[in-house]
Design a protein around this motif. Structure first.
Motif, PDB file in Angstrom:
ATOM      1  N   ARG A 244       0.089  17.476   0.527  1.00  0.00           N
ATOM      2  CA  ARG A 244       1.447  17.977   0.357  1.00  0.00           C
ATOM      3  C   ARG A 244       2.421  16.860   0.702  1.00  0.00           C
ATOM      4  NH1 ARG A 244       0.575  22.540   3.700  1.00  0.00           N
ATOM      5  NH2 ARG A 244       2.216  21.752   5.051  1.00  0.00           N
ATOM      6  N   MET A 245       3.490  16.777  -0.085  1.00  0.00           N
ATOM      7  CA  MET A 245       4.535  15.800   0.216  1.00  0.00           C
ATOM      8  C   MET A 245       5.891  16.442  -0.008  1.00  0.00           C
ATOM      9  SD  MET A 245       4.307  13.222  -3.062  1.00  0.00           S
ATOM     10  CE  MET A 245       4.414  13.824  -4.748  1.00  0.00           C
ATOM     11  N   ASP A 246       6.885  15.934   0.729  1.00  0.00           N
ATOM     12  CA  ASP A 246       8.232  16.491   0.588  1.00  0.00           C
ATOM     13  C   ASP A 246       8.908  15.911  -0.645  1.00  0.00           C
ATOM     14  OD1 ASP A 246       9.083  13.938   1.272  1.00  0.00           O
ATOM     15  OD2 ASP A 246       9.484  14.442   3.357  1.00  0.00           O
ATOM     16  N   THR A 247      10.163  16.299  -0.850  1.00  0.00           N
ATOM     17  CA  THR A 247      10.861  15.888  -2.067  1.00  0.00           C
ATOM     18  C   THR A 247      11.214  14.410  -2.088  1.00  0.00           C
ATOM     19  OG1 THR A 247      12.926  16.624  -1.025  1.00  0.00           O
ATOM     20  CG2 THR A 247      11.814  18.176  -2.483  1.00  0.00           C
ATOM     21  N   SER A 248      11.012  13.714  -0.966  1.00  0.00           N
ATOM     22  CA  SER A 248      11.246  12.269  -0.954  1.00  0.00           C
ATOM     23  C   SER A 248       9.959  11.475  -1.157  1.00  0.00           C
ATOM     24  CB  SER A 248      11.895  11.850   0.369  1.00  0.00           C
ATOM     25  OG  SER A 248      11.007  12.047   1.457  1.00  0.00           O
ATOM     26  N   HIS A 273       5.215   7.416   3.358  1.00  0.00           N
ATOM     27  CA  HIS A 273       5.458   7.551   1.921  1.00  0.00           C
ATOM     28  C   HIS A 273       4.173   7.260   1.163  1.00  0.00           C
ATOM     29  CE1 HIS A 273       7.458   7.282  -1.976  1.00  0.00           C
ATOM     30  NE2 HIS A 273       8.554   7.787  -1.403  1.00  0.00           N
ATOM     31  N   VAL A 274       3.951   8.001   0.077  1.00  0.00           N
ATOM     32  CA  VAL A 274       2.705   7.820  -0.678  1.00  0.00           C
ATOM     33  C   VAL A 274       2.624   6.423  -1.284  1.00  0.00           C
ATOM     34  CG1 VAL A 274       2.339  10.266  -1.178  1.00  0.00           C
ATOM     35  CG2 VAL A 274       3.801   8.920  -2.689  1.00  0.00           C
ATOM     36  N   VAL A 275       3.782   5.884  -1.682  1.00  0.00           N
ATOM     37  CA  VAL A 275       3.795   4.533  -2.251  1.00  0.00           C
ATOM     38  C   VAL A 275       3.663   3.525  -1.113  1.00  0.00           C
ATOM     39  CG1 VAL A 275       5.096   2.851  -3.598  1.00  0.00           C
ATOM     40  CG2 VAL A 275       5.207   5.274  -4.206  1.00  0.00           C
ATOM     41  N   SER A 281       2.052  -0.483  -4.657  1.00  0.00           N
ATOM     42  CA  SER A 281       3.448  -0.618  -5.086  1.00  0.00           C
ATOM     43  C   SER A 281       3.537  -0.884  -6.584  1.00  0.00           C
ATOM     44  CB  SER A 281       4.132  -1.749  -4.304  1.00  0.00           C
ATOM     45  OG  SER A 281       4.117  -1.464  -2.928  1.00  0.00           O
ATOM     46  N   VAL A 282       2.589  -1.674  -7.109  1.00  0.00           N
ATOM     47  CA  VAL A 282       2.529  -1.966  -8.546  1.00  0.00           C
ATOM     48  C   VAL A 282       1.097  -1.748  -8.994  1.00  0.00           C
ATOM     49  CG1 VAL A 282       2.907  -3.677 -10.343  1.00  0.00           C
ATOM     50  CG2 VAL A 282       4.357  -3.691  -8.301  1.00  0.00           C
ATOM     51  N   ASP A 283       0.889  -0.897 -10.042  1.00  0.00           N
ATOM     52  CA  ASP A 283      -0.472  -0.652 -10.493  1.00  0.00           C
ATOM     53  C   ASP A 283      -0.938  -1.786 -11.401  1.00  0.00           C
ATOM     54  OD1 ASP A 283       0.635  -0.251 -12.995  1.00  0.00           O
ATOM     55  OD2 ASP A 283       0.544   1.924 -12.901  1.00  0.00           O
ATOM     56  N   ARG A 284      -2.164  -1.670 -11.907  1.00  0.00           N
ATOM     57  CA  ARG A 284      -2.760  -2.768 -12.682  1.00  0.00           C
ATOM     58  C   ARG A 284      -2.066  -2.976 -14.024  1.00  0.00           C
ATOM     59  NH1 ARG A 284      -8.781  -1.482 -14.019  1.00  0.00           N
ATOM     60  NH2 ARG A 284      -8.823  -1.227 -11.754  1.00  0.00           N
ATOM     61  N   ASN A 285      -1.295  -1.965 -14.468  1.00  0.00           N
ATOM     62  CA  ASN A 285      -0.544  -2.108 -15.715  1.00  0.00           C
ATOM     63  C   ASN A 285       0.866  -2.633 -15.500  1.00  0.00           C
ATOM     64  OD1 ASN A 285      -2.709  -1.069 -17.222  1.00  0.00           O
ATOM     65  ND2 ASN A 285      -2.052   1.039 -16.825  1.00  0.00           N
ATOM     66  N   GLY A 286       1.191  -2.982 -14.248  1.00  0.00           N
ATOM     67  CA  GLY A 286       2.508  -3.526 -13.955  1.00  0.00           C
ATOM     68  C   GLY A 286       3.576  -2.474 -13.726  1.00  0.00           C
ATOM     69  N   GLN A 287       3.208  -1.183 -13.667  1.00  0.00           N
ATOM     70  CA  GLN A 287       4.172  -0.109 -13.448  1.00  0.00           C
ATOM     71  C   GLN A 287       4.516   0.001 -11.965  1.00  0.00           C
ATOM     72  OE1 GLN A 287       5.675   1.872 -15.758  1.00  0.00           O
ATOM     73  NE2 GLN A 287       4.692   0.706 -17.382  1.00  0.00           N
ATOM     74  N   GLN A 291       8.780   4.277  -8.987  1.00  0.00           N
ATOM     75  CA  GLN A 291       9.467   4.871 -10.129  1.00  0.00           C
ATOM     76  C   GLN A 291       8.631   5.987 -10.752  1.00  0.00           C
ATOM     77  OE1 GLN A 291      10.399   1.723 -12.843  1.00  0.00           O
ATOM     78  NE2 GLN A 291      11.841   0.707 -11.459  1.00  0.00           N
ATOM     79  N   THR A 292       7.313   5.780 -10.818  1.00  0.00           N
ATOM     80  CA  THR A 292       6.430   6.806 -11.383  1.00  0.00           C
ATOM     81  C   THR A 292       6.482   8.083 -10.566  1.00  0.00           C
ATOM     82  OG1 THR A 292       4.964   5.057 -12.201  1.00  0.00           O
ATOM     83  CG2 THR A 292       4.074   7.290 -12.105  1.00  0.00           C
ATOM     84  N   VAL A 293       6.405   7.950  -9.221  1.00  0.00           N
ATOM     85  CA  VAL A 293       6.441   9.128  -8.342  1.00  0.00           C
ATOM     86  C   VAL A 293       7.810   9.803  -8.429  1.00  0.00           C
ATOM     87  CG1 VAL A 293       6.336   9.895  -5.941  1.00  0.00           C
ATOM     88  CG2 VAL A 293       4.681   8.227  -6.797  1.00  0.00           C
ATOM     89  N   GLY A 294       8.878   9.000  -8.427  1.00  0.00           N
ATOM     90  CA  GLY A 294      10.225   9.575  -8.525  1.00  0.00           C
ATOM     91  C   GLY A 294      10.426  10.340  -9.810  1.00  0.00           C
TER      92      GLY A 294
END
Length: 575
Positions: A244-248, A273-275, A281-287, A291-294
């Motif tokens: 479970r995680m909060d809205t942040s 924070h999950v990140v 912080s940056v996945d193997r595809n450079g994402q 931003q993905t979680v947000g």
């Protein structure tokens, strides 16, 4: 002399009437009635004496009559002064009676069991609700103050006795939950509230207490505890990550399996924070993971499913397949997010191995296929071939080129899945692509199916075109895959291709049969197929990837009445 007698008589009669006035004010009907009769008797005696004097039968003494006048005046004035006093007393008595009546109405009709226990342990007041709750009457409790402790459940007796022993002048208001056994043998939970009371002079006057039945609340609490225990058992024993995680995006809970999988103690993850903790912080595809979680948090209104590369405490990477859902508070607002993750690292490794093998096979097939494709050209250059032989060679060459194109397209499919596909867009005539796809599809069938092409509501003409920026090979494969599906599901009835230009370039492919119900919701998913011999379920998936790579959209509608329509929307080429 006559005046003295007359005034004295009048004063006595007036006093008698004043005495009558006091009857309703005092409530002492008989007492003031007798006094009034006595005063009326005295006045009648004075009236009789006045008659004797007037008739000359008797000559009264002056000093005696003056004393009588004084006594009559004193009696009258005394009664006159008593009237306001008794009126005030009656008003106070009425107000006191009304206050007592209101108190009784409130105290005696309350659903709670109220009592006032004096300093000596006796009950100064006990509400009738005690009988409804315990089965014992108010009189029984008033006569036997120890009855209260004797009906306490044996398991709670020590706790209750200790609480009652602490009740006193210096004790703060307190409360206690305990059980009792009623007269009929039934057991009830009570909540007990008590507070010291003092009189108007601040002197300690005992304990005021209130007891209410809370059987329903206790049953609800026990059910809630059982539900929580069951929830904890399910969550802690589940062989998946429950987070479970909060809205942040900060972790508020993780089960033991999840903490162990990521190499942490559960307490280490709470509030982080999950990140940067379980997501790189940056996945193997450079994402950027933040931003993905947000984006996921801001857009999630219902269940959502993702796969992501995660990071363990020792820096190693694992893959998890996530199912996300939002948790809402009493106001219907999203307060937290629940994510359930399965470790799919082994599956991802197998898929990667399979893709590597497939790429190697495709690469190795291209060399002998290139040799096959060159044979027809060499044979045509030699000449001495019949028209039938030339036609066969042309068909062989075209089929080889199509196979080469399919191999290249499968490589492109992998790149599109991985987000690595890049191409230099060039103008592609989508009408010509669709027309050529129709011809190629017909060559593969023994029974021809009419393919009708319309542009902006009319049949196409020789010079009609609709250009889009894109990769010609990808668009040709998309058109062939969609058209082949439509022809196979046409029941030998005409298939329609409709083109429209209205800000966007739209291609609709329509056939008469509906898509099977079991794959309607996953029509564009990978390997989704039903009832097709040799079907792989990759055609529509490849079309979906192609539309996405070209910044377009693709959708399907189907019904038994209207058949199936696949609608592709792409950006138009600039003039």
């Amino acid at each position: 002399m006559y005046a003295i007698l007359l005034v004295s008589t009048m004063l006595q009669f007036a006093a008698a009437f004043l005495a009558l006035r006091l009857i309703p004010l005092t409530g002492r009907n008989w007492s003031w009635t007798i006094i009034s009769i006595g005063i009326f008797g005295m006045a009648a005696r004075r009236l009789y004496s006045l008659k004797d004097v007037l008739l000359g039968d008797r000559i009264p003494r002056m000093d005696f009559e003056l004393v009588g006048l004084f006594v009559s005046a004193a009696l009258f004035l005394g009664l006159l002064m008593l009237i306001p006093l008794f009126r005030t007393l009656k008003q106070g008595r009425d107000e006191l009676t009304e206050c007592e009546r209101r108190f009784r109405i409130v105290a005696d009709t309350t659903r709670a069991w109220e009592y006032w226990q004096a300093r000596d342990g006796s009950f100064a007041y006990m509400s009738p609700a005690c009988e409804r709750i315990t089965g014992y009457t108010r009189d029984e409790f008033m006569a036997d103050p120890g009855l209260l402790e004797r009906i306490v459940h044996p398991d709670d007796h020590e706790t209750v006795s200790r609480h009652f022993a602490l009740e006193g002048e210096d004790r703060d208001p307190g409360y206690l939950d305990f059980r009792i056994r009623a007269r009929d043998g039934s057991e009830h939970w009570l909540v007990h509230h008590c507070t010291p009371v003092h009189d108007e002079n601040g002197v300690y006057a005992g304990i005021r207490a209130s007891n209410r039945i809370i059987d329903t609340r206790k049953c609800t609490e026990e059910a809630l505890r059982a539900s929580r225990r069951e929830y904890q058992d399910l969550v802690e024993q589940a062989l998946c990550v429950v987070l479970r995680m909060d809205t942040s995006g900060r972790i508020s809970f993780i089960n033991s399996y999840g903490a162990d999988l990521f190499g942490y103690a559960a307490e280490e993850l709470l509030g982080r924070h999950v990140v940067g903790t379980i997501l790189p912080s940056v996945d193997r595809n450079g994402q950027q993971s933040e931003q993905t979680v947000g984006s996921l948090i801001s857009k999630m209104h219902g269940p959502d499913f993702t796969e992501s590369e995660c990071m363990r405490k020792d820096g190693s990477r694992i893959w998890l397949s996530w199912a996300h859902s939002s948790l809402r508070n009493a106001n219907g607002e999203t307060s937290e997010f629940l994510s359930v993750g399965l470790d799919v690292t082994a599956r991802k490794a197998a898929e990667a191995f399979r893709e590597d093998v497939a790429r190697i096979v495709r690469h190795d097939l291209k060399s002998p296929l290139a040799g096959i494709i060159s044979v027809p050209k060499a044979m045509r250059d030699d000449g001495n071939l019949t028209p039938e032989q030339l036609e066969l060679l042309n068909a062989l060459e075209e089929t080889g080129l199509r196979m080469m194109n399919m191999i290249n397209s499968s490589l492109n499919l992998y790149k599109m899945e991985a987000g690595q596909y890049e191409f230099q867009a060039e103008p592609v005539d989508l009408v010509a692509v669709a027309a050529k796809a129709g011809e190629d599809v017909q060559k593969l069938r023994t029974r021809k199916v009419p393919v009708r092409i319309h542009l902006n509501g009319r049949p196409i003409r020789e010079n009609d075109s609709m250009e889009v920026p894109g990769d010609p090979n990808l668009l040709r494969n998309m058109a062939e895959n969609l058209l082949l599906n439509a022809v196979e599901a046409s029941d030998d009835q005409p298939v329609e291709i409709k083109f429209e230009t209205d800000g966007k370039c739209v291609m609709e492919i329509r056939n008469k049969l509906a898509v099977p119900r079991e794959i309607r919701d996953k029509f564009f998913e990978k390997y989704a197929t039903s009832g097709k011999s040799g079907g792989t379920g990759l055609g529509t998936y490849s079309a979906w990837l192609t539309a996405r790579v070209h910044d377009g959209d693709i959708a399907m509608t189907t019904s038994e009445e209207t058949g199936t329509c696949v609608r592709v929307t792409l950006p138009c080429a600039k003039a």
